[in-house]
Design an enzyme around this catalytic site. Structure first.
Site, PDB file in Angstrom:
ATOM      1  N   SER A  86       6.432  -3.081 -10.237  1.00 40.97           N
ATOM      2  CA  SER A  86       6.227  -4.096  -9.196  1.00 40.97           C
ATOM      3  C   SER A  86       4.760  -4.547  -9.172  1.00 40.97           C
ATOM      4  O   SER A  86       3.859  -3.821  -9.619  1.00 40.97           O
ATOM      5  CB  SER A  86       6.594  -3.493  -7.844  1.00 40.97           C
ATOM      6  OG  SER A  86       5.738  -2.406  -7.577  1.00 40.97           O
ATOM      7  N   GLU A 142      11.094   7.833 -11.818  1.00 42.01           N
ATOM      8  CA  GLU A 142      11.700   9.070 -11.317  1.00 42.01           C
ATOM      9  C   GLU A 142      13.181   8.896 -10.989  1.00 42.01           C
ATOM     10  O   GLU A 142      13.895   9.882 -10.846  1.00 42.01           O
ATOM     11  CB  GLU A 142      10.935   9.601 -10.095  1.00 42.01           C
ATOM     12  CG  GLU A 142      10.869   8.668  -8.895  1.00 42.01           C
ATOM     13  CD  GLU A 142       9.705   7.680  -8.959  1.00 42.01           C
ATOM     14  OE1 GLU A 142       9.391   7.190 -10.056  1.00 42.01           O
ATOM     15  OE2 GLU A 142       9.135   7.382  -7.899  1.00 42.01           O
ATOM     16  N   PHE A 195      12.386   1.352 -13.291  1.00 40.23           N
ATOM     17  CA  PHE A 195      13.770   1.853 -13.358  1.00 40.23           C
ATOM     18  C   PHE A 195      14.728   0.896 -14.045  1.00 40.23           C
ATOM     19  O   PHE A 195      15.808   1.295 -14.456  1.00 40.23           O
ATOM     20  CB  PHE A 195      14.292   2.139 -11.936  1.00 40.23           C
ATOM     21  CG  PHE A 195      14.725   0.900 -11.182  1.00 40.23           C
ATOM     22  CD1 PHE A 195      15.959   0.311 -11.430  1.00 40.23           C
ATOM     23  CD2 PHE A 195      13.904   0.297 -10.238  1.00 40.23           C
ATOM     24  CE1 PHE A 195      16.357  -0.840 -10.753  1.00 40.23           C
ATOM     25  CE2 PHE A 195      14.298  -0.843  -9.566  1.00 40.23           C
ATOM     26  CZ  PHE A 195      15.530  -1.418  -9.821  1.00 40.23           C
ATOM     27  N   CYS A 215      13.067  -8.604 -14.368  1.00 43.44           N
ATOM     28  CA  CYS A 215      11.886  -9.395 -14.027  1.00 43.44           C
ATOM     29  C   CYS A 215      12.038 -10.813 -14.552  1.00 43.44           C
ATOM     30  O   CYS A 215      11.231 -11.670 -14.221  1.00 43.44           O
ATOM     31  CB  CYS A 215      10.641  -8.741 -14.602  1.00 43.44           C
ATOM     32  SG  CYS A 215      10.666  -8.699 -16.383  1.00 43.44           S
TER      33      CYS A 215
HETATM   34  P1  NAD Z   1       7.729   0.330  -9.122  1.00 37.15           P
HETATM   35  O1  NAD Z   1       6.464  -0.433  -9.148  1.00 37.15           O
HETATM   36  O2  NAD Z   1       8.231   0.821  -7.831  1.00 37.15           O
HETATM   37  O3  NAD Z   1       7.629   1.616 -10.082  1.00 37.15           O
HETATM   38  C1  NAD Z   1       7.117   1.520 -11.386  1.00 37.15           C
HETATM   39  C2  NAD Z   1       6.441   2.837 -11.743  1.00 37.15           C
HETATM   40  O4  NAD Z   1       5.362   3.078 -10.840  1.00 37.15           O
HETATM   41  C3  NAD Z   1       7.388   4.036 -11.631  1.00 37.15           C
HETATM   42  O5  NAD Z   1       7.189   4.859 -12.746  1.00 37.15           O
HETATM   43  C4  NAD Z   1       6.984   4.697 -10.320  1.00 37.15           C
HETATM   44  O6  NAD Z   1       7.116   6.093 -10.356  1.00 37.15           O
HETATM   45  C5  NAD Z   1       5.514   4.324 -10.167  1.00 37.15           C
HETATM   46  N1  NAD Z   1       5.110   4.123  -8.763  1.00 37.15           N
HETATM   47  C6  NAD Z   1       5.876   3.681  -7.725  1.00 37.15           C
HETATM   48  N2  NAD Z   1       5.139   3.570  -6.595  1.00 37.15           N
HETATM   49  C7  NAD Z   1       3.875   3.938  -6.919  1.00 37.15           C
HETATM   50  C8  NAD Z   1       2.643   4.022  -6.192  1.00 37.15           C
HETATM   51  N3  NAD Z   1       2.569   3.692  -4.905  1.00 37.15           N
HETATM   52  N4  NAD Z   1       1.542   4.431  -6.852  1.00 37.15           N
HETATM   53  C9  NAD Z   1       1.584   4.741  -8.151  1.00 37.15           C
HETATM   54  N5  NAD Z   1       2.726   4.693  -8.881  1.00 37.15           N
HETATM   55  C10 NAD Z   1       3.857   4.292  -8.296  1.00 37.15           C
HETATM   56  O7  NAD Z   1       8.831  -0.598  -9.852  1.00 37.15           O
HETATM   57  P2  NAD Z   1      10.398  -0.333 -10.010  1.00 37.15           P
HETATM   58  O8  NAD Z   1      11.034  -0.469  -8.683  1.00 37.15           O
HETATM   59  O9  NAD Z   1      10.650   0.892 -10.804  1.00 37.15           O
HETATM   60  O10 NAD Z   1      10.798  -1.561 -10.945  1.00 37.15           O
HETATM   61  C11 NAD Z   1      11.093  -2.837 -10.459  1.00 37.15           C
HETATM   62  C12 NAD Z   1       9.894  -3.764 -10.540  1.00 37.15           C
HETATM   63  O11 NAD Z   1       9.414  -3.809 -11.872  1.00 37.15           O
HETATM   64  C13 NAD Z   1      10.231  -5.197 -10.169  1.00 37.15           C
HETATM   65  O12 NAD Z   1       9.191  -5.699  -9.378  1.00 37.15           O
HETATM   66  C14 NAD Z   1      10.284  -5.907 -11.506  1.00 37.15           C
HETATM   67  O13 NAD Z   1      10.034  -7.286 -11.465  1.00 37.15           O
HETATM   68  C15 NAD Z   1       9.228  -5.174 -12.257  1.00 37.15           C
HETATM   69  N6  NAD Z   1       9.370  -5.313 -13.701  1.00 37.15           N
HETATM   70  C16 NAD Z   1       8.493  -6.144 -14.333  1.00 37.15           C
HETATM   71  C17 NAD Z   1       8.607  -6.350 -15.699  1.00 37.15           C
HETATM   72  C18 NAD Z   1       7.664  -7.293 -16.403  1.00 37.15           C
HETATM   73  O14 NAD Z   1       7.722  -7.365 -17.609  1.00 37.15           O
HETATM   74  N7  NAD Z   1       6.802  -8.003 -15.710  1.00 37.15           N
HETATM   75  C19 NAD Z   1       9.625  -5.704 -16.423  1.00 37.15           C
HETATM   76  C20 NAD Z   1      10.486  -4.845 -15.744  1.00 37.15           C
HETATM   77  C21 NAD Z   1      10.351  -4.656 -14.371  1.00 37.15           C
END
Ligand code: NAD
Length: 485
Positions: free
Chosen positions: A227, A177, A150, A282
């Site tokens: 994440s 989403e 997001f 991140c």
């Molecule tokens: P998230 O992991 O909750 O969601 C990421 C994606 O995974 C979304 O599209 C979501 O729909 C899907 N998802 C969520 N839960 C899931 C599950 N249990 N099973 C399968 N799919 C699932 O992450 P977020 O809250 O959208 O974003 C924030 C996180 O992203 C932070 O931890 C941040 O550090 C990380 N991030 C990392 C980078 C990087 O380059 N390392 C860059 C941007 C964000």
């Protein structure tokens, strides 16, 4: 509802989900209902994969010099619509307008890099024995998927779309989403730029779609950004069905501040790194390791933090849950004996009482065992841990399981070098709080911040989004025949 409910985007057409189930999308700025996004099913994904497979037949055979023309036009459309795109990012994500604009500018830089790919992927050719030549060519992989988080609704989709498509793949994009609107704008602009139908498809949804992507037999590669918890799930599940996977996870970035650090430069950089995008990056500074006596710098950080005003130059966090989670971390640290020097709890922005705001927060006297020192908070919070010398500071940084970024603030080249070599992270800053490598350099962390080989952006993208064909030819009858050729 400000905008109509959105649909999936399959084969160049808006396509309602077969489930008829929707999730509401609220603006973190004021809590208002913006739209509704479909919670799609496996059947919707199958339709998108079929469209992408069909488009691959022609797109993969279109010369890269022609494919790239579409992305030159896309870049000019991003520039044309800069203000509207930035406003949409701001509305759905909650960041400030300037931060949203910077994100769209980064999307332009990413597209510029993709436009340079024809210059970078010329294969190699060599006469390896008399009359016998070996050559290499980069081939697209097929239908690929990109699952995004997001926090950057424009930039992260643009980490993958331009590179993967210029290199000849067709794609299924799965937006977060909670911020599904900007992705559809990307699809609209690419269509206007001339992208053939089916080359980019968007399927909205949550966990069910991510799992279906991991399992789908006709998807060849999956990139994931989000994440660590979900990165591990995606890496394991998509690898189990023999896909190529690169999964970028969360972070806990440490900034090491040495006593000789330039005070005002350090204070402004630390504050900007921890509070920019409301700490939801991140690359955000989350822990500061204060080496020796840097009290004057800590004082200045507090002064800088107090200039960061929620609703003015500090955006909202993504949800009510996120606000509560961040505030809970602060309260827990306080109860464990840490000192809250600047307190962002219970922030309310006048006129936006239903928005999700947390003010900048500086916590001192944090010990490495506290949860604010160990876990990703993803809010505008910096936890200050004290260390007696550089080696103790490094041991604190090295002990954290993540490895996205680390930075050092010092005026000593030797001390900086010592830390660069020993910090356990993939991206290092010297006197820079957000050490994001810019194109053509690639982006990617280490340890629990990334699962898979290589990086997702910059030159590393070539290896991830292509497969190499090695051809050996012999045309002359007089060429010698030996055991090798
Ligand atoms: P998230 O992991 O909750 O969601 C990421 C994606 O995974 C979304 O599209 C979501 O729909 C899907 N998802 C969520 N839960 C899931 C599950 N249990 N099973 C399968 N799919 C699932 O992450 P977020 O809250 O959208 O974003 C924030 C996180 O992203 C932070 O931890 C941040 O550090 C990380 N991030 C990392 C980078 C990087 O380059 N390392 C860059 C941007 C964000």
């Amino acid at each position: 509802m400000k905008y109509a409910a959105i649909d999936n985007y399959i084969g160049g057409k808006y396509t309602p989900s077969r489930t008829n189930k929707y999730l509401e999308v609220h603006s973190p700025l004021d809590g208002n209902l913006l739209s509704k996004a479909p919670l799609s099913s496996k059947d919707d994904l199958n339709d998108a994969v079929l469209a992408a497979k069909k488009a691959f037949e022609t797109w993969s055979k279109t010369p890269i010099k022609d494919r790239v023309q579409i992305f030159y036009r896309y870049k000019t459309l991003l520039e044309r619509d800069m203000t509207a795109l930035s406003k949409l990012v701001q509305e759905e994500n909650g960041k400030t307008f300037d931060e949203a604009r910077a994100e769209v500018e980064k999307s332009i830089e990413l597209t510029e890099f993709a436009c340079s790919l024809p210059q970078l992927i010329g294969g190699e050719i060599l006469e390896v024995s008399r009359g016998v030549e070996c050559r290499t060519d980069y081939y697209p992989i097929g239908v690929v998927a990109s699952i995004v988080p997001f926090n950057f609704p424009s930039m992260v989709p643009n980490w993958t779309i331009p590179n993967a498509l210029v290199l000849g793949n067709t794609m299924i994009l799965k937006p977060s989403e909670v911020v599904p609107l900007s992705s559809l704008k990307i699809a609209e602009l690419l269509k206007e730029a001339g992208l053939p139908d089916g080359v980019l498809n968007i399927i909205n949804g949550d966990r069910e779609i991510v799992e279906a992507i991991c399992d789908h037999p006709d998807i060849e590669a999956v990139s994931f950004v989000g994440s660590t918890k979900v990165a591990k799930i995606v890496y394991a599940r998509a690898s189990a069905s023999f896909k190529r996977v690169l999964a970028l996870g969360g972070a806990k970035n440490h900034l090491i501040v040495l006593p000789d650090a330039h005070p005002s430069m350090t204070a402004t950089n630390v504050t900007a790194s921890m509070s920019g995008c409301a700490g939801q990056r991140c690359m955000a500074a989350s822990a500061m390791v204060a080496v020796g006596n840097v009290d004057a710098i800590i004082e200045q950080i507090c002064l800088e933090a107090r200039k960061v005003i929620p609703g003015v130059n500090l955006g909202a966090v993504i949800s009510k849950n996120a606000k509560e989670r961040i505030e809970k971390y602060i309260t827990e640290a306080e109860s464990q004996g840490a000192s809250i020097l600047v307190d962002g709890r219970n922030t309310i922005v006048k006129g936006k009482e239903d928005g999700f705001y947390v003010g900048p927060t500086v916590i001192d006297n944090v010990t490495p065992d506290m949860s604010v020192a160990k876990e990703e908070i993803f809010g505008p919070v910096i936890s200050i841990i004290h260390a007696k010398d550089i080696d103790e500071a490094l041991s604190i940084e090295n002990a954290n399981p993540y490895g996205n970024a680390a930075a050092v603030f010092t005026q000593s080249g030797g001390a900086a070098r010592y830390i660069i070599e020993r910090a356990n992270a993939g991206m290092i800053g010297v006197n820079i709080g957000v050490p994001v490598p810019r194109e053509p350099f690639s982006f990617g962390g280490w340890n629990d911040s990334k699962f898979g080989v290589g990086d997702l952006t910059g030159k590393s993208a070539i290896a991830f989004w292509t497969k190499l064909k090695k051809t050996t030819t012999k045309w002359n009858a007089e060429a010698k025949t030996n055991w090798m050729s």
